[in-house]
Motif scaffolding. Structure first.
Motif, PDB file in Angstrom:
ATOM      1  N   ALA A 493       0.815  -1.218   0.000  1.00 40.57           N
ATOM      2  CA  ALA A 493       0.000   0.000   0.000  1.00 40.57           C
ATOM      3  C   ALA A 493       0.847   1.265   0.000  1.00 40.57           C
ATOM      4  CB  ALA A 493      -0.948   0.011   1.195  1.00 40.57           C
ATOM      5  N   TYR A 522      -3.799   2.529  -0.178  1.00 40.43           N
ATOM      6  CA  TYR A 522      -4.250   1.222  -0.660  1.00 40.43           C
ATOM      7  C   TYR A 522      -3.811   0.925  -2.086  1.00 40.43           C
ATOM      8  CZ  TYR A 522      -8.077   3.888  -2.917  1.00 40.43           C
ATOM      9  OH  TYR A 522      -8.815   4.773  -3.670  1.00 40.43           O
ATOM     10  N   LYS A 527      -5.003  -2.833   1.948  1.00 39.56           N
ATOM     11  CA  LYS A 527      -5.748  -1.645   2.365  1.00 39.56           C
ATOM     12  C   LYS A 527      -5.333  -1.254   3.782  1.00 39.56           C
ATOM     13  CE  LYS A 527      -8.405  -2.830  -1.232  1.00 39.56           C
ATOM     14  NZ  LYS A 527      -7.980  -3.869  -2.201  1.00 39.56           N
ATOM     15  N   TRP A 554     -13.061  -0.334  -2.490  1.00 39.99           N
ATOM     16  CA  TRP A 554     -12.477  -1.541  -1.921  1.00 39.99           C
ATOM     17  C   TRP A 554     -13.395  -2.752  -2.098  1.00 39.99           C
ATOM     18  CZ3 TRP A 554     -10.230   0.277   3.482  1.00 39.99           C
ATOM     19  CH2 TRP A 554      -9.225   1.242   3.249  1.00 39.99           C
ATOM     20  N   LYS A 597      -4.452  -2.654   9.052  1.00 41.73           N
ATOM     21  CA  LYS A 597      -4.527  -3.358   7.777  1.00 41.73           C
ATOM     22  C   LYS A 597      -5.802  -4.189   7.734  1.00 41.73           C
ATOM     23  CE  LYS A 597      -2.106  -6.814   4.959  1.00 41.73           C
ATOM     24  NZ  LYS A 597      -0.910  -7.688   4.856  1.00 41.73           N
TER      25      LYS A 597
END
Length: 600
Positions: A493, A522, A527, A554, A597
């Motif tokens: 990320a 991300y 993410k 996402w 995370k």
């Protein structure tokens, strides 16, 4: 509105460890103001043992910037090695400024066990650094050189700076310096300063022979510069006339979009000023010895056309060369990156200055989002740091006040963009720069004096490099830095997108204190949700909100999702409500940060 400020598929993060080479291995703890080598000690190239380098690498470092390597002025008698003595009237401090380089084809004799073999000892350090999986960066200072520059070890055919100058004129295109015809240089004077603090020295007589006088390094055109000018140096002429106009070919339109090979080809058949060739040859000399890159001092004082010329030549020799520069004018950033072919510039006047203002209670963190947005196209090229040889130490009372208060600044600095992170040796153990070294004063670790670095020395532990003398708090701090820096090197990320969620939480979240700052990073693979508490007195309990627009990207639906803090492993849960907003209950202690995370 939530705006994306980082493109995907950026290069991996890198971490630069700046070390002041003269101070790193010094075990002496006397710290007498204006102390000599015999009194205060000095570090050597050989102090960077395999063990030391391994521990630096374990910290999460990819590149070491060995600061102060080229041979600069020092007040020490090395005449038996064929080195001329330096005049205290044009030297700052006793150990000298690393930015008053006296001989670019050799290294500082202070750093060698055997000064006669100083270059071989540095070559061995380059090899040892590479063996331990690290890259080597050294300084090049093209804007100015020492007033008494003398190349004692020039390669065959290399002429010294100024050797062929026409000194009867102020300016000539191929002169290496600017002159003040008919006037002799006069040493600056001040009632508040005496060289070597007034200590007798055969050369300290208030005089320095230079006729005609040259312009001083910071551009002063006075034969007698001010005591606050860079009087120990002289400015190098790159073909900029005294009126500021350019006396060399300029890059055609569109070259901001071309690579280093096209830039190199452009300059092949061009007639360029002599100083350009001299510095190109210096850089290629060190590349040839295995140096992996350079940190360029005050790069914006030299035209970006020269940088195109030199950097493209370096990249042709070594496409992986790591080129970072000190530039402080945001309006010029893109010229030096796109036209000057710099890899990285200091992000000082934007991110660094704002973080400093936040921790000192002079600003809210919100503007960090605007800073990232304003540099969206160049964010990877903006080197982030909180500590270096020029700035007040992060842990000093003049900056954050304690190492712990610096933690949230470090998390944000290291994770908000894909740019490299730089730390300064001792920062990771809370070095406050509290010594009055002589010429150098408290809050900055002196670059002008022989001095020890106490917190760093406790980590060094007499050369064991095992942290054996660190306090529990210092050990915890170094562990924090190691966790953070190593995470940034492996996190996918960190190469991806940035979106601020600060404004949404300011507007929608109860008990979201003004000292908090939040954003996401991300890629398709990873993410992250990052929140930092800049307050050092208040814990904050709140329910962080992740906007639905982000969660749609996402591809997350309603439900609960596990999160893991990437620094210390604590588990959290994000619940997505009926409006598609993610909700995360958390309590942040003073100066605490979370890098959460998404685990799914």
């Amino acid at each position: 509105m939530i705006k994306n400020t980082v493109t995907i598929n950026q290069p991996k993060k890198t971490v630069v460890y700046q070390v002041f080479t003269r101070l790193f291995g010094n075990k002496n703890t006397t710290n007498k103001p204006w102390g000599t080598i015999e009194e205060n000690g000095v570090g050597k190239f050989n102090d960077f043992t395999d063990k030391a380098l391994q521990e630096i690498k374990k910290l999460g470092v990819t590149h070491i910037w060995y600061t102060g390597v080229p041979h600069h002025d020092v007040i020490r008698d090395y005449t038996k090695y064929g080195i001329s003595n330096d005049d205290p009237d044009v030297v700052k401090g006793r150990a000298g400024s690393p930015y008053a380089v006296k001989d670019y084809y050799n290294v500082n004799p202070d750093l060698a066990v055997d000064p006669a073999k100083r270059l071989q000892e540095f070559e061995a350090l380059i090899a040892r650094t590479h063996k331990n999986g690290l890259k080597v960066i050294i300084d090049i200072v093209p804007n100015h050189i020492a007033r008494n520059y003398k190349g004692l070890t020039n390669p065959r055919g290399v002429r010294d700076f100024g050797a062929d100058d026409d000194t009867s004129v102020e300016y000539a295109r191929n002169n290496n310096f600017y002159y003040i015809p008919g006037k002799a240089f006069e040493v600056p004077t001040s009632p508040d300063y005496k060289p070597l603090n007034g200590e007798p020295n055969p050369l300290s007589d208030g005089k320095f022979s230079e006729f005609p006088a040259k312009w001083t390094g910071n551009g002063s055109r006075a034969a007698k510069p001010d005591i606050n000018d860079w009087y120990e140096t002289v400015k190098v002429n790159y073909g900029i006339r005294p009126d500021g106009s350019k006396d060399f070919p300029e890059l055609p339109a569109g070259y901001e979009n071309k690579g280093y090979k096209e830039h190199f080809d452009f300059w092949k058949d061009k007639d360029v000023p002599n100083s350009w060739k001299k510095f190109r040859d210096i850089a290629l000399y060190w590349i040839g010895k295995g140096v992996d890159g350079f940190r360029y001092d005050m790069a914006e004082m030299v035209p970006y056309e020269f940088w195109s010329y030199m950097n493209s030549a370096i990249k042709v020799k070594n496409p992986e060369a790591y080129l970072m520069a000190e530039v402080y004018n945001p309006k010029e950033y893109r010229n030096y990156i796109k036209l000057g072919k710099m890899d990285y510039l200091y992000d000082k006047v934007e991110t660094y200055d704002h973080l400093k203002a936040v921790i000192q209670g002079n600003a809210l963190p919100d503007a960090l989002s605007e800073i990232q947005e304003s540099m969206a196209d160049i964010e990877h090229h903006m080197l982030h740091f909180l500590d270096n040889h020029d700035e007040q130490r992060l842990a000093s009372p003049e900056f954050a006040g304690t190492p712990e208060k610096g933690k949230p600044l470090m998390v944000v600095s290291a994770t908000i963009s894909s740019s490299p992170t730089m730390i300064y040796f001792g920062q990771e153990v809370g070095e406050p720069g509290n010594e009055d070294a002589g010429f150098g004063k408290r809050s900055r670790t002196s670059i002008f004096d022989y001095i020890g670095v106490p917190h760093h020395q406790r980590w060094m532990n007499g050369g064991k490099f095992d942290g054996g003398q660190l306090t529990p708090k210092e050990k915890e701090l170094r562990d924090f830095y190691s966790r953070l820096l190593n995470f940034t090197l492996t996190s996918d990320a960190m190469t991806g997108k940035f979106e601020e969620i600060q404004s949404f939480n300011r507007r929608e979240t109860e008990n979201y204190d003004s000292g908090l700052y939040s954003y996401v990073r991300y890629t398709p693979k990873e993410k992250l949700i990052i929140t930092a508490n800049f307050s050092w007195v208040t814990s904050s309990t709140f329910q962080l909100r992740v906007p639905s627009e982000i969660l749609k990207k996402w591809m997350l639906k309603s439900g609960e999702y596990p999160l893991t803090d990437q620094l210390y492993g604590k588990k959290y849960t994000m619940r997505i409500d009926e409006n598609g907003v993610g909700l995360i209950k958390m309590t942040l202690k003073p100066s605490e940060s979370l890098i959460l995370k998404l685990e799914y």
